[in-house]
Design an enzyme around this catalytic site. Structure first.
Site, mmCIF file in Angstrom:
data_model
loop_
_atom_site.group_PDB
_atom_site.id
_atom_site.type_symbol
_atom_site.label_atom_id
_atom_site.label_comp_id
_atom_site.label_asym_id
_atom_site.label_seq_id
_atom_site.Cartn_x
_atom_site.Cartn_y
_atom_site.Cartn_z
ATOM 1 N N THR A 226 0.861 -1.187 0.000
ATOM 2 C CA THR A 226 0.000 0.000 0.000
ATOM 3 C C THR A 226 0.893 1.231 0.000
ATOM 4 O O THR A 226 2.115 1.144 0.169
ATOM 5 C CB THR A 226 -0.912 0.030 1.248
ATOM 6 O OG1 THR A 226 -0.107 0.289 2.409
ATOM 7 C CG2 THR A 226 -1.667 -1.277 1.423
ATOM 8 N N ASP A 227 0.289 2.404 -0.150
ATOM 9 C CA ASP A 227 1.080 3.639 -0.109
ATOM 10 C C ASP A 227 1.756 3.831 1.242
ATOM 11 O O ASP A 227 2.878 4.337 1.317
ATOM 12 C CB ASP A 227 0.176 4.842 -0.411
ATOM 13 C CG ASP A 227 -0.259 4.880 -1.865
ATOM 14 O OD1 ASP A 227 0.419 4.236 -2.696
ATOM 15 O OD2 ASP A 227 -1.276 5.531 -2.159
ATOM 16 N N CYS A 228 1.055 3.453 2.317
ATOM 17 C CA CYS A 228 1.643 3.635 3.651
ATOM 18 C C CYS A 228 2.483 2.444 4.097
ATOM 19 O O CYS A 228 3.313 2.572 5.001
ATOM 20 C CB CYS A 228 0.545 3.922 4.677
ATOM 21 S SG CYS A 228 -0.855 2.797 4.618
ATOM 22 N N TYR A 229 2.242 1.283 3.469
ATOM 23 C CA TYR A 229 3.043 0.087 3.757
ATOM 24 C C TYR A 229 3.529 -0.480 2.424
ATOM 25 O O TYR A 229 2.961 -1.445 1.882
ATOM 26 C CB TYR A 229 2.198 -0.963 4.498
ATOM 27 C CG TYR A 229 1.766 -0.543 5.879
ATOM 28 C CD1 TYR A 229 2.699 -0.406 6.913
ATOM 29 C CD2 TYR A 229 0.423 -0.300 6.162
ATOM 30 C CE1 TYR A 229 2.305 -0.035 8.192
ATOM 31 C CE2 TYR A 229 0.015 0.077 7.435
ATOM 32 C CZ TYR A 229 0.966 0.199 8.444
ATOM 33 O OH TYR A 229 0.573 0.570 9.697
#
Length: 390
Positions: free
Chosen positions: A130-133
């Site tokens: 994901t963008d944050c992970y």
């Protein structure tokens, strides 16, 4: 005059080193020699213990964040799958989950024991990113010193009594009660009976949510009633259920546990399980508590169940006392049948003795439940229905 004590009074005596503490075995002879009333005045705490296979056991682990971070969607510990649908780097590993490489020879219980023993464990995790992970996979090694939280959370432990297992069929059965020989070739049982926590407090007067317990060598707590909590089972005259009834959901710090009191095991052709040590101190609040806790094996009965029948409501061969079971043989339909425990009474005794020492030394206090268990409920079977029927 009737004996009445409070948790506060008992804990104050523990703090001063003046509490009289005995095991559930010892209270039997004290009551026999001195009577219930005198024993209730004399004794402040009765310690219990049990050590046996408790499949409904597992651990929550927080691994910490890597750099770059990963949202772990799939997790394996020593090739054993762990459930990762709780948070980015949290997972729950169950004792009965099997290795994808070794199968029944190694499972979640072994991972838990390895962590408690301080051994290294291989961690593999994968993610969709994901963008944050952004990270999509990771492979590393952990032990209990490099992870963050690691605590046992067991949905169902310390069964209040359990059935005796036999097999009337013509073939060997491999079960969670061990190997059952054909044509009533043996009988297995699983209880610490006169030492067992919930047998010594059959109506849960002192054991409830928040009760402090001995769990696998450290202090733990009752988090909730255990799953399949079934207090409405038939009871004997002494109040003890005649088949599986109450259970406990337990929680404790995995990092402080001791492999003397928690061990992985494999049952042949069945799978893995975890032998868990549990002990509960019972505060002597009044004479009724002493009377209930002074029960001995000759007065504790359980039901003999035929495991060769697949139905949930299996037929039974009547009831038998734990004194008879521990003699090494029982009689079923005129036949002498060998008996064997799959739990350890010796280790249960060690747990009760260890807990006794902790209380006497002021290291362990009795805890009043924040909420008691309810007696008016029973376990429902899973009914197979269509979408329209429900």
């Amino acid at each position: 005059m009737a004996v009445k004590k409070t948790y506060e009074e008992i804990n104050e005596k523990i703090r001063r080193g003046e509490a009289v503490v005995v095991t559930a075995e010892e209270i039997i002879d004290i009551v026999k020699d001195e009577g219930v009333a005198k024993a209730a005045r004399k004794v402040d705490v009765i310690t219990t213990g049990t050590f046996g296979p408790m499949c409904s056991t597992g651990a929550f682990i927080n691994f910490g964040h890597s750099d770059p971070p990963i949202r772990m969607a799939k997790v394996w510990l020593n090739d054993v799958p762990a459930y990762a649908g709780v948070a980015a780097v949290d997972a729950y590993i169950g004792a009965t989950e099997l290795s994808e490489v070794l199968g029944m020879a190694y499972g979640g219980a072994h991972v838990i024991e390895d962590l408690i023993a301080g051994k290294k464990v291989k961690l593999v995790a994968k993610s969709y990113g994901t963008d944050c992970y952004p990270r999509k996979e990771i492979e590393t090694y952990i032990n209990k010193d490099v992870i963050n939280e690691a605590y046992l959370f067991n949905p169902r432990n310390a069964y209040q009594n359990y059935a005796v297992a036999v097999n009337s069929s013509a073939r060997i059965l491999y079960t969670y009660m061990g190997t059952l020989l054909p044509r009533l070739g043996n009988a297995t049982y699983c209880s610490a009976s006169q030492l067992s926590p919930l047998i010594n407090d059959p109506f849960y007067r002192t054991i409830g949510i928040g009760t402090r317990v001995f769990l696998a060598g450290t202090q733990g707590y009752v988090a909730w009633q255990g799953t399949q909590f079934n207090p409405q089972q038939a009871r004997g005259e002494n109040g003890v259920p005649l088949s599986p009834a109450g259970t406990l959901a337990l929680i404790g710090n995995l990092k402080q546990m001791n492999t003397d009191f928690i061990r992985a095991a494999t049952f042949h052709n069945y799978g893995t399980t975890m032998f868990v040590g549990v002990g509960v101190p019972i505060p002597v609040l009044d004479e009724d508590i002493v009377e209930k806790a002074s029960i001995s094996d000759k007065d504790i009965y359980t039901t003999i169940v035929d495991y060769s029948v697949p139905q949930r409501s299996k037929p039974n061969f009547g009831r038998v006392s734990y004194a008879e079971l521990r003699s090494g043989k029982i009689e079923i339909n005129g036949k002498q049948v060998r008996t064997a425990p799959i739990s350890s009474y010796t280790r249960a005794r060690k747990i009760a003795e260890t807990l006794k020492t902790w209380v006497k030394e002021g290291k362990f206090f009795v805890q009043q439940p924040v909420e008691t268990f309810k007696l008016g409920q029973s376990v429902k079977p899973l009914e197979i229905v269509t979408e329209e029927e429900i």
